[in-house]
Design a protein around this motif. Structure first.
Motif, short mmCIF file in Angstrom:
data_model
loop_
_atom_site.label_atom_id
_atom_site.label_comp_id
_atom_site.label_asym_id
_atom_site.label_seq_id
_atom_site.Cartn_x
_atom_site.Cartn_y
_atom_site.Cartn_z
N HIS A 194 37.60 26.27 37.97
CA HIS A 194 38.24 25.56 39.08
C HIS A 194 39.20 26.47 39.82
CE1 HIS A 194 41.09 22.56 40.93
NE2 HIS A 194 39.93 22.06 41.30
N LEU A 195 38.92 26.68 41.11
CA LEU A 195 39.77 27.51 41.95
C LEU A 195 39.50 27.09 43.40
CD1 LEU A 195 41.81 29.87 41.88
CD2 LEU A 195 39.88 31.43 42.19
N PRO A 196 40.17 26.02 43.86
CA PRO A 196 39.80 25.41 45.14
C PRO A 196 40.19 26.19 46.38
CG PRO A 196 41.67 24.27 44.16
CD PRO A 196 41.18 25.25 43.14
N ASP A 197 41.14 27.11 46.29
CA ASP A 197 41.57 27.88 47.44
C ASP A 197 40.54 28.98 47.72
OD1 ASP A 197 42.80 29.94 49.04
OD2 ASP A 197 44.75 29.09 48.56
N ARG A 198 39.80 28.85 48.83
CA ARG A 198 38.71 29.79 49.13
C ARG A 198 39.23 31.21 49.33
NH1 ARG A 198 35.12 26.76 47.13
NH2 ARG A 198 33.38 26.03 48.37
N GLU A 199 40.34 31.35 50.02
CA GLU A 199 40.91 32.68 50.24
C GLU A 199 41.26 33.34 48.91
OE1 GLU A 199 42.23 35.80 52.83
OE2 GLU A 199 41.19 33.94 53.33
N LEU A 200 41.93 32.58 48.04
CA LEU A 200 42.30 33.13 46.74
C LEU A 200 41.06 33.41 45.90
CD1 LEU A 200 44.41 33.93 44.67
CD2 LEU A 200 44.59 31.52 43.99
N ALA A 201 40.04 32.58 46.02
CA ALA A 201 38.81 32.80 45.24
C ALA A 201 38.16 34.13 45.61
CB ALA A 201 37.83 31.65 45.47
N VAL A 202 38.12 34.45 46.89
CA VAL A 202 37.54 35.73 47.31
C VAL A 202 38.37 36.89 46.80
CG1 VAL A 202 37.09 37.21 49.32
CG2 VAL A 202 36.33 34.83 49.33
N LEU A 203 39.68 36.81 46.93
CA LEU A 203 40.55 37.89 46.47
C LEU A 203 40.48 38.04 44.96
CD1 LEU A 203 43.65 37.27 48.78
CD2 LEU A 203 41.71 38.82 49.15
N THR A 204 40.38 36.92 44.26
CA THR A 204 40.21 36.97 42.80
C THR A 204 38.89 37.63 42.44
OG1 THR A 204 41.55 34.97 42.52
CG2 THR A 204 40.05 35.55 40.72
N GLY A 205 37.85 37.30 43.19
CA GLY A 205 36.54 37.90 42.94
C GLY A 205 36.55 39.41 43.04
N ASN A 206 37.40 39.97 43.90
CA ASN A 206 37.49 41.42 44.00
C ASN A 206 37.93 42.05 42.68
OD1 ASN A 206 36.73 41.38 46.71
ND2 ASN A 206 38.86 41.29 47.44
N HIS A 207 38.75 41.34 41.94
CA HIS A 207 39.19 41.82 40.62
C HIS A 207 38.14 41.57 39.54
CE1 HIS A 207 43.50 42.71 41.55
NE2 HIS A 207 43.30 41.82 42.52
#
Length: 383
Positions: free
Chosen positions: A144-157
């Motif tokens: 669960h990670l509803p913030d799309r912007e944060l999800a993309v930035l998290t995906g980079n890690h």
């Protein structure tokens, strides 16, 4: 690239984010051990017990089970057992068995039996003969990670860890009756497609959408709103979805992988929120690392997300636990993950188990029999 710190604090100390799992299975004739196109009938029968937690798949020789959102490893394990049990019972009622393998061990000649969903038919038109052996079974984990912007930035890690996840989950050494020499032949089949594999690095949600749209214009993606990368903000759910793994034989392993990925997502989200842009590894590097992971599995060496150099996969597991340990401890999952890596050290990955069953029983039929037992039990006959 940006260095990853060894022990960041998790961003969610009060309540663990929910997790959910999708598992894909093959339907196997117990006599011939070959896959059978009975997915619609088996899914419809299982739905009487668990509703929309089961569905058909691209190839009619498959079915999919999924869990509702769960908070703990124990809750997730119970839901996985309930859904897998419903599908296994439905398969038996149709004279078949459920098989948790990334590729079919035995399969009759000929192209895939494609379902009649519009997206499946569109895939057949767009990718043509590339779809002929696209019968592969995966494990998808949603955090669960509803913030799309944060999800993309998290995906980079998270994306540099995708090769490790391929090695960890490798469970598809056989394909159409032969040993491919790979631990995850499913990953090799997927690597033929320009739209599958590690996602591109994106500095924002807007860039993520732009890249998907550009690739869709080449017709490498069916729908820019639904890219099939190994890691993505799910198009319909408020989750970050990790899709790199073969389906696993053992439900304890599946639950442990899911909580490990939750800890990784939470830890990486914390880094992203603190302004760390994440390691900017090129897609070509990650695709090459995924290829090696698919070839060698757990017993080989893999891509070190920090240095980019090869390192034994078991050592990478220790590094990952060290990186996400605060989140694992916060959510009470350290024991589950430690036990997972102990099992892998003792018995090997799914590919090693399949090969051992084949060797003991004189060929691929033995691998199928071992898989059928393992799928029915949630663990193998030797464990």
């Amino acid at each position: 690239m940006s260095a990853l710190p060894s022990a960041p604090r998790p961003v969610s100390a009060d309540r663990a984010p929910t997790i959910g799992v999708e598992e894909e299975y093959f339907l196997v004739d117990a006599q011939t051990r070959s896959i059978v196109p009975a997915g619609p009938a088996v899914a419809a029968r299982a739905a009487r017990e668990v509703g929309d937690l089961v569905t058909e798949e691209f190839d009619q020789c498959q079915v999919e089970g999924r869990t509702p959102p769960c908070r703990s490893a124990g809750e997730l394990r119970g839901e996985l057992e309930r859904v897998r049990g419903a599908l296994a019972a439905a398969a038996r009622a149709e004279g078949l068995r459920l098989c948790a393998s990334g590729t079919p061990v035995l399969q009759d000649p000929g192209p895939a039996h494609v379902g009649d969903h519009p997206r499946y038919l569109a895939g057949r038109r767009q990718y043509r003969s590339m779809m002929d052996d696209f019968a592969i079974s995966a494990l998808h984990v949603h955090v669960h990670l509803p913030d799309r912007e944060l999800a993309v930035l998290t995906g980079n890690h998270v994306r540099p860890w995708l090769p490790f996840l391929v090695a960890l989950s490798a469970n598809s050494p056989f394909h159409r009756g032969r040993d491919t020499g790979y631990a995850s032949w499913r990953s090799v089949i997927r690597s033929r497609f320009p739209c599958l594999g590690p996602p591109p690095y994106a500095a924002s949600w807007e860039e993520h959408e732009r890249l998907a749209a550009v690739i869709a214009d080449t017709e490498a993606i069916l729908d820019p709103g639904m890219p099939f990368w190994d890691l993505r903000p799910n198009p319909r759910l408020p989750t970050l979805e990790i899709r790199a793994m073969d389906v696993l034989q053992d439900l304890d392993d599946t639950a442990a992988v899911a909580v490990l990925l939750r800890a990784l997502v939470v830890t990486c989200a914390g880094e992203a929120q603190r302004g760390d842009p994440g390691p900017r590894w090129e897609g070509e590097v990650l695709r090459a690392a995924c290829w090696r992971a698919a070839r060698d599995g757990w017993s080989g060496s893999g891509f070190d997300a920090l240095t980019g150099r090869a390192k034994p996969v078991a050592d990478l597991a220790d590094d990952l636990v060290g990186f996400v340990r605060p989140a694992l401890e916060e959510f009470g999952d350290l024991g589950e993950v430690t036990a997972l890596f102990q099992r892998l050290a003792t018995r090997g990955d799914g590919a090693a188990r399949q090969r051992a069953w084949a060797e003991d029983a004189g060929g691929p039929v033995g691998a199928v029999d071992g898989l059928l037992l393992a799928t029915a039990r949630g663990s193998g006959p030797d464990g």
